[in-house]
Design a protein around this motif. Structure first.
Motif, mmCIF file in Angstrom:
data_model
loop_
_atom_site.group_PDB
_atom_site.id
_atom_site.type_symbol
_atom_site.label_atom_id
_atom_site.label_comp_id
_atom_site.label_asym_id
_atom_site.label_seq_id
_atom_site.Cartn_x
_atom_site.Cartn_y
_atom_site.Cartn_z
ATOM 1 N N ASN A 684 3.007 5.276 -6.534
ATOM 2 C CA ASN A 684 3.320 6.304 -5.503
ATOM 3 C C ASN A 684 4.478 7.129 -6.517
ATOM 4 O O ASN A 684 4.658 8.268 -6.683
ATOM 5 N N ALA A 688 3.869 11.215 -8.403
ATOM 6 C CA ALA A 688 4.751 12.079 -7.952
ATOM 7 C C ALA A 688 5.571 12.717 -9.315
ATOM 8 O O ALA A 688 5.626 13.889 -9.355
ATOM 9 N N THR A 694 2.200 13.486 -2.415
ATOM 10 C CA THR A 694 1.801 12.370 -1.701
ATOM 11 C C THR A 694 1.404 12.900 -0.331
ATOM 12 O O THR A 694 1.906 13.533 0.473
ATOM 13 N N ILE A 714 5.805 16.772 0.907
ATOM 14 C CA ILE A 714 5.366 15.623 0.815
ATOM 15 C C ILE A 714 4.434 15.520 2.318
ATOM 16 O O ILE A 714 4.867 16.319 3.255
ATOM 17 N N ASN A 811 8.141 17.819 -7.006
ATOM 18 C CA ASN A 811 7.817 16.501 -6.946
ATOM 19 C C ASN A 811 8.229 16.132 -8.607
ATOM 20 O O ASN A 811 9.129 15.054 -8.263
#
Ligand code: 26Q
Length: 840
Positions: A684, A688, A694, A714, A811
């Motif tokens: 994750n 990002a 995400t 997100i 991000n």
């Protein structure tokens, strides 16, 4: 060429205006000419070939050898500096280190990548081709092993005295092939033609006892001494892998133990004419480090696995003690000042009774003093709450392999139970929960409890996970020792996971904000100022598109599938497990397919769903999910009614080096585990960091990622941890969703047909079965609708190019927290209390 030349002065002026772009002032450790000369030298005198005959593999080896010269020089300096300063050091014990490839990494960390690339170019060789020759060092399963690799990178970068200890598996994680859609496992042979990085250290060989019996001896003063008479002894041969910190100053070591038969131990059998028996024992000894267990998140309970664990812990402890004694002789009083041992999950927990054995039986310390040293030395990281992943060993098995350790474990437990009695007099239920021994039909040793009791600190790997460790896994320990359980949120090294894997984005960032972000990732924050800047948005998305083109070529080469780079690249890469819910992704893909078939004008932006995942070989349903992904992919990709909008790709043999290719090309990052199940996740963070958005649940580190990037950047969906618990309490019936949601029903029934597996109806039924009669333990159906809505919102957002670019930039900009340098600093401050040691 021409474009970059004309573009250069423009960007340089801009960068100068916005911020002082940090420029490299350091002189490279080697010049281009020196690298070139060194490569040629090694081609000739190490490899016995020449420039005309050399293939890419030879060029790779020669380049490694050239870099290794510098590595070893810095390693010597580092070791000397640490020795002279008699530094406290952290010893990271891990059954897994998922290092991936090292050449590119080492060149980047020495800041020699461009020089080496230019040197090879002059020799008519492409560095990118050379890098592809290197086999991954896949000595790990997934997150836990890769975390260990990121951590030792950060430890060296931060100039902290540290050593990684693990197993020198002959075969790392299996190579995955896909045949007719199904996973086939093939052996991995990462050092078949020699590994240029590792150094064998026969001078540091250790011997490890196994099996046998314990003799009780009574001293004249009534004292009792225990002596273990082993039934077998194996040799541990250390292989050192240098770990180069960024900037190339500190070079630490990863020491991996290989098992071999101990010659002298079998000598008697040999002389007695038992040549064949002696050879058999040899084979058994050599089996110990043969192969990495391919299970993650399941406790296999196999004897060989326990022997592996004990083998590398015993070798490592002996190694540590030998080094300590060189400086401090028999004075044990400073041991815990000099040595801290971090246990990466419970896999090395047998170290705790092993250190007690050494201190009590060998060094003849009294129990209390020995226990004090032990509990000041060890710290333990928990990586899972899944009950099936919590290690337990049958007491009988430990007794057979490590008879003295079982006695010590009983003694530790006996004394601990007295402590519990004092705190909660007469509370037997409390004792049963806290005991190291589980009194089931077969007595079991709980390695988690042993680890908590034998350590001075215990940590989870993300904020929510650590809370759940306190509240649900070890609440009694939390009550007994408040403050012992803590959190250290995971992190990833930005050197490998941005600088090296995404050179185009790194270059763009350098131009915009300077090049000191690799060691100070919070610096990325200043990219936020450009998130709405049209020019920067275009530059950022141009890099993404270029990365997508490269991945598209790779997809074509590996699978034959042609994908449109204007489509959304939606990526789910991680081990295959029900709790990670690749099947939620798949069912949603099938729903999209169905919507398109029902309505040819179904409005969606074209999307390519890309998977990479290995399943544990014995995990039937996980392998069925891989089969299903491939079968659904085949159907959709070949259906002209849908394949302009929808493509599905399963890239075989997911590993570190394929992650490095996929991550820079991702638009969307799928992080969709059932809330409460994924301890942290680290993919994750990698995705990002590279500008992927995400779509995820409020689980593990997703929660902290959402806090950093903000709700607008997100796509969060699904049940929360509390809602999952409530659903379980109130009784969850997946059939409710099956009957109430037409789409769910249609898609699950589709799996039963032979639509995706012509002539083989039922080939994919196990998935439906697990979601209905199986009770849907991971709440796939409960989360489906919310997931579907989040996907619609995502699809809509992507069509607004500027908005999406802004989200992607933000991000990247907001990932500063997730550098493993910060995780390591947290360990240093909260747990290790370690000083850095500058190497000149
Ligand atoms: C245990 C006993 C016998 C055989 C194998 C095992 C075994 C091996 C590996 C059990 C677990 C693992 C690996 C676990 C793992 O990778 N956990 C992940 O750790 C990451 C780093 O903290 C987290 O980000 C992930 O959430 C977690 O799933």
């Amino acid at each position: 060429m021409t474009t970059s030349k004309t573009a250069k002065p423009k960007t340089a002026t801009k960068a100068a205006k916005t911020k002082k772009a940090a420029t490299k002032t350091t002189v490279p450790a080697l010049s281009k000419a020196e690298i070139k000369a060194s490569i040629i030298k090694h081609l000739h005198s190490t490899l016995g070939t020449d420039e005309n005959k050399a293939n890419n593999h030879a060029w790779w080896k020669a380049t490694c050898a050239a870099i290794q010269e510098l590595v070893l020089e810095r390693l010597r300096t580092t070791q000397k500096t640490h020795y002279v300063n008699d530094t406290r050091a952290v010893h990271y014990f891990s059954a897994e280190f998922l290092m991936g490839r090292l050449l590119s990494n080492n060149m980047h960390n020495f800041e020699l990548f461009d020089e080496a690339s230019a040197a090879l170019k002059e020799l008519g060789v492409e560095l990118t081709d050379v890098l592809e020759e290197e086999p991954d060092m896949a000595l790990g399963n997934g997150g836990l092993g890769r975390l260990a690799a990121c951590f030792i990178d950060s430890l060296a970068t931060k100039e902290l005295p540290a050593i990684g200890y693990g197993l020198h598996y002959e075969h790392g994680l299996f190579r995955q092939e896909i045949k007719n859609g199904a996973q086939i496992e093939r052996p991995d042979s990462w050092r078949d033609y020699g590994n240029p990085w590792e150094i064998c250290r026969p001078e540091s060989i250790q011997e490890v006892p196994l099996y046998g019996y314990v003799e009780t001896k009574y001293g004249a003063n009534g004292s009792i001494q225990k002596e273990w008479h082993p039934g077998n002894i194996v040799k541990g041969v250390p292989w050192d892998i240098p770990v180069v910190g960024y900037g190339g100053k500190t070079v630490n070591v990863l020491r991996l133990w290989q098992s071999e038969a101990s010659d002298y131990f079998n000598w008697d059998v040999f002389n007695a004419g038992g040549y064949v028996d002696a050879q058999r024992e040899n084979i058994q000894s050599e089996t110990i480090s043969k192969v990495l267990y391919p299970n993650d998140e399941t406790e296999a309970g196999k004897e060989l696995r326990l022997i592996q664990q004990y083998f590398f812990c015993a070798c490592s402890l002996k190694d540590i003690i030998r080094r300590y004694k060189r400086a401090h002789g028999d004075d044990w009083s400073r041991f815990a000042e000099q040595v801290v041992i971090q246990l990466n999950d419970t896999h090395p927990a047998i170290s705790i009774p092993e250190l007690m054995r050494i201190l009590v039986d060998r060094a003849q310390l009294d129990w209390e003093s020995a226990w004090e040293i032990c509990t000041k030395t060890f710290a333990y990281t928990n990586h899972t709450l899944l009950p099936e992943a919590l290690e337990k060993w049958p007491a009988r098995m430990i007794e057979k392999i490590l008879p003295r350790h079982l006695e010590i474990i009983y003694e530790i437990n006996h004394r601990f139970m007295a402590e519990v009695e004092e705190k909660w007099p007469g509370d037997n239920a409390m004792k049963a929960k806290l005991s190291i021994i589980e009194e089931s039909s077969e007595k079991m040793v709980r390695m988690g409890n042993l680890s908590v009791i034998g350590s001075f600190a215990v940590n989870g790997v993300a904020a929510i996970h650590s809370e759940l460790v306190k509240k649900n896994l070890f609440p009694e320990f939390e009550a007994l020792w408040p403050g012992k359980l803590t959190n250290v949120t995971n992190g990833i090294t930005p050197r490998r996971w941005l600088k090296a894997c995404n050179p185009a984005l790194s270059e763009l960032i350098n131009k915009k904000i300077g090049d000191d972000w690799p060691t100070d990732l919070d610096k990325l924050q200043s990219l936020s100022a450009f998130a709405t800047n049209k020019t920067f948005q275009n530059q950022f998305m141009k890099v993404k598109l270029a990365n997508k083109k490269k991945l598209a070529e790779e997809i074509k080469a590996q699978t034959g599938i042609v994908v449109d780079t204007n489509a959304i690249f939606d990526i789910q890469i991680k081990r295959l497990h029900e709790y990670k819910r690749q099947h939620l992704n798949l069912i949603h893909i099938m729903a999209l397919y169905r919507r398109i078939l029902e309505n040819p004008d179904y409005d969606m932006h074209p999307r390519v769903f890309i998977f990479g995942a290995k399943a544990a070989p014995g995990y039937k349903l996980a392998k069925d999910i891989i089969l299903a992904i491939n079968k659904v992919a085949e159907k959709i990709n070949n259906d002209p009614r849908a394949n302009q909008k929808l493509k599905v790709v399963f890239l075989p043999n997911y590993r570190v080096s394929s992650a490095e290719k996929m991550i820079p090309a991702a638009d969307v990052s799928q992080q969709i585990s059932t809330a409460g199940k994924e301890a942290s996740g680290t993919g994750n963070m990698k995705l990002a960091l590279n500008g992927a958005i995400t779509i995820g649940t409020l689980d593990g580190a997703n929660i902290e990622i959402a806090e950093e990037v903000g709700d607008d950047n997100i796509f969060i969906f699904g049940l929360t941890v509390d809602e999952v618990y409530k659903l379980n309490e109130n009784g969850y019936n997946p059939y409710d969703y099956y009957y109430q949601n037409r789409e769910i029903k249609a898609v699950l029934d589709w799996l039963d047909s032979d639509y995706f597996t012509p002539g083989q109806p039922g080939a994919l039924s196990s998935i439906k079965q697990s979601l209905l009669d199986g009770g849907d333990p991971y709440k796939v159906l409960a989360d489906f609708e919310s997931y579907s809505e989040a996907n619609i919102a995502l699809d809509k957002a992507y069509r607004d190019k500027a908005k999406w670019a802004q989200m992607a930039i933000l991000n990247t900009a907001k990932m500063g927290k997730f550098t493993s340098d910060r995780s390591i600093q947290d360990y240093v401050d909260k747990i290790w209390k370690l000083d850095s040691c500058a190497v000149k």
